[in-house]
Design an enzyme around this catalytic site. Structure first.
Site, short mmCIF file in Angstrom:
data_model
loop_
_atom_site.label_atom_id
_atom_site.label_comp_id
_atom_site.label_asym_id
_atom_site.label_seq_id
_atom_site.Cartn_x
_atom_site.Cartn_y
_atom_site.Cartn_z
N SER A 62 0.90 -1.25 0.23
CA SER A 62 0.04 -0.06 -0.08
C SER A 62 0.66 1.27 -0.07
O SER A 62 2.14 1.15 0.52
CB SER A 62 -0.96 -0.05 1.42
OG SER A 62 -1.57 1.44 1.37
N TYR A 79 -1.87 -1.22 10.42
CA TYR A 79 -2.03 -1.43 9.03
C TYR A 79 -0.90 -0.80 7.96
O TYR A 79 -0.20 -1.76 7.45
CB TYR A 79 -3.27 -0.93 8.52
CG TYR A 79 -3.50 -0.96 6.98
CD1 TYR A 79 -3.75 -2.45 6.18
CD2 TYR A 79 -3.32 -0.18 5.99
CE1 TYR A 79 -3.87 -2.60 5.05
CE2 TYR A 79 -3.38 -0.02 4.55
CZ TYR A 79 -3.81 -1.57 4.27
OH TYR A 79 -3.78 -1.82 2.77
N1 LIG Z 1 -8.85 -0.66 -1.48
C1 LIG Z 1 -7.65 0.15 -1.22
O1 LIG Z 1 -8.05 1.63 -0.77
C2 LIG Z 1 -6.54 -0.29 -0.82
C3 LIG Z 1 -5.29 0.77 -0.73
C4 LIG Z 1 -4.18 0.20 -0.68
C5 LIG Z 1 -3.78 -1.22 -0.40
N2 LIG Z 1 -4.64 -2.17 -0.40
C6 LIG Z 1 -4.71 -3.51 -0.36
O2 LIG Z 1 -5.14 -4.12 -1.25
C7 LIG Z 1 -5.57 -5.58 -1.07
C8 LIG Z 1 -6.62 -6.07 -1.59
O3 LIG Z 1 -7.71 -5.20 -0.85
P1 LIG Z 1 -9.08 -4.78 -1.43
O4 LIG Z 1 -8.92 -3.29 -1.65
O5 LIG Z 1 -9.62 -5.55 -2.91
O6 LIG Z 1 -9.94 -5.14 -0.36
P2 LIG Z 1 -11.38 -6.15 -0.32
O7 LIG Z 1 -12.50 -5.57 -1.48
O8 LIG Z 1 -11.79 -5.99 1.21
O9 LIG Z 1 -10.82 -7.46 -0.72
C9 LIG Z 1 -10.13 -8.37 0.43
C10 LIG Z 1 -9.75 -9.54 -0.01
O10 LIG Z 1 -9.02 -10.31 0.98
C11 LIG Z 1 -9.53 -11.42 1.45
N3 LIG Z 1 -9.32 -11.74 2.86
C12 LIG Z 1 -9.47 -10.82 3.86
N4 LIG Z 1 -9.21 -11.37 5.05
C13 LIG Z 1 -9.13 -12.56 4.62
C14 LIG Z 1 -8.81 -14.11 5.32
N5 LIG Z 1 -8.52 -13.92 6.89
N6 LIG Z 1 -8.55 -15.05 4.79
C15 LIG Z 1 -8.46 -15.00 3.36
N7 LIG Z 1 -8.82 -14.16 2.61
C16 LIG Z 1 -8.96 -12.83 3.28
C17 LIG Z 1 -11.26 -11.26 1.28
O11 LIG Z 1 -11.85 -12.49 0.95
P3 LIG Z 1 -12.91 -13.02 2.01
O12 LIG Z 1 -13.59 -11.82 2.86
O13 LIG Z 1 -13.77 -13.81 1.21
O14 LIG Z 1 -11.82 -13.98 2.83
C18 LIG Z 1 -11.21 -10.44 -0.09
O15 LIG Z 1 -11.19 -11.24 -1.30
C19 LIG Z 1 -5.10 -5.82 0.55
O16 LIG Z 1 -3.98 -6.30 0.70
C20 LIG Z 1 -5.23 -4.17 0.84
O17 LIG Z 1 -4.71 -3.99 2.08
C21 LIG Z 1 -6.15 -1.59 -0.64
#
Ligand SMILES: NC(=O)c1ccc[n+]([C@@H]2O[C@H](COP(=O)([O-])OP(=O)(O)OC[C@H]3O[C@@H](n4cnc5c(N)ncnc54)[C@H](OP(=O)(O)O)[C@@H]3O)[C@@H](O)[C@H]2O)c1
Length: 276
Positions: free
Chosen positions: A144, A157
């Site tokens: 991130s 985080y």
């Molecule tokens: N969106 C942002 O603003 C942003 C910014 C910077 C970085 N990121 C990073 O991008 C990545 C993806 O995030 P996103 O934005 O796509 O969020 P999201 O829509 O909430 O997706 C998160 C994914 O992680 C999975 N996950 C969470 N906890 C888990 C667990 N205990 N076991 C297995 N799977 C798990 C969830 O699947 P289930 O709930 O089905 O398990 C879901 O598929 C993350 O690493 C996040 O830190 C996001």
């Protein structure tokens, strides 16, 4: 990994957001996708969607809670037993927790460290031997832009993502010349389920990032996959987010600290006004 043609990719966090979009963009190119998350119904829906458009693709869905070490180990063991010809590991699953550290729930913090740090590290450690067998291979670790600065009210985080960025750079150097590339992806704000998962019950009015700094999930996935195909070490999608680390690097640390303290005071005042 130049073009992903017929590759076998494992994507964690494929049930939503950035991971699901990476699966969609890889599907026309890849041979096999292994989709990992807890919500099996979501993975099955995605599988059906991908197969409808790409009938030749093989898609495996694995329901794994990455916060549970035994489940992560069982996943890796089964992939090895099946001799999965893995050539692309995408460590994308992760989540945040917004609010002060003192008021955080320990169980959520612990799960976050397990998913963002321990599971990602374990998957690299356990699956590098598979990647070595079928090289050229690639690892994409989703970090991130928060990894580049301490962030009050998102402290654990941001620190967990600082680990991901640092570890990815070191691993990249160690794996140089082995045929396995390592890239870290550092997105800024992206509209996904991330914000609601990071939010705390009873705090609906938490401020979100302005629209002009946001990057779409499609753009993040596209830029990330292109960076892997070009063997880039780190990619920050979006112009403003790309500029932010350069801008902050020019500001002396003592000024940044004043800024962090002001942000913390504003948060404390906001919470106090809610409870008053
Ligand atoms: N969106 C942002 O603003 C942003 C910014 C910077 C970085 N990121 C990073 O991008 C990545 C993806 O995030 P996103 O934005 O796509 O969020 P999201 O829509 O909430 O997706 C998160 C994914 O992680 C999975 N996950 C969470 N906890 C888990 C667990 N205990 N076991 C297995 N799977 C798990 C969830 O699947 P289930 O709930 O089905 O398990 C879901 O598929 C993350 O690493 C996040 O830190 C996001």
């Amino acid at each position: 990994m130049k073009d992903f043609l017929e590759c076998t990719a494992l994507i964690t966090g494929a049930s939503a957001g950035i991971g699901r979009e990476m699966a969609r963009q890889l599907a026309p190119l890849a041979g096999t996708l292994v989709l990992v998350a807890r919500r099996m119904d979501r993975l099955e829906t995605l599988r059906a969607e991908l197969l409808a458009i790409n009938p030749e693709l093989r898609v495996q869905c694995r329901s794994v809670d990455l916060s549970q070490r035994a489940e992560v180990a069982a996943l890796c063991d089964s992939l090895k037993e099946e001799s999965l010809e893995l050539d692309f590991l995408i460590n994308n699953a992760g989540f945040g927790d917004s609010g002060t550290f003192e008021s955080s729930e320990w169980t959520k913090i612990e799960r976050m460290l397990e998913v963002n740090v321990v599971a990602l590290t374990y998957l690299c450690h356990s699956l590098i031997p598979l990647l070595r067998r079928y090289r050229p291979g690639a690892i994409l670790n989703v970090s991130s832009v928060a990894s580049l600065l301490p962030l009050p009210n998102l402290g654990v985080y941001a620190a967990s993502k600082a680990y991901v960025s640092s570890f990815s750079e070191a691993l990249r150097a160690e794996l140089r010349g082995t045929g396995i590339s390592v890239t870290s992806l550092c997105p800024g704000p992206v509209d996904t389920e991330f914000q609601s998962v990071a939010g705390r019950a009873g705090d609906p009015e938490r401020k979100h990032a302005p629209d002009w700094v946001k990057v779409s999930v499609e753009e993040v996935a596209r830029v990330a996959l292109r960076a892997v195909s070009r063997d880039r070490a780190r990619i920050v999608p979006g112009f403003w987010m790309m500029m932010a680390p350069l801008f902050f690097a020019l500001i002396p640390l003592f000024i940044l600290r004043l800024f962090f303290e002001a942000a913390s005071r504003n948060e404390a005042a906001r919470l106090a006004s809610r409870t008053a």
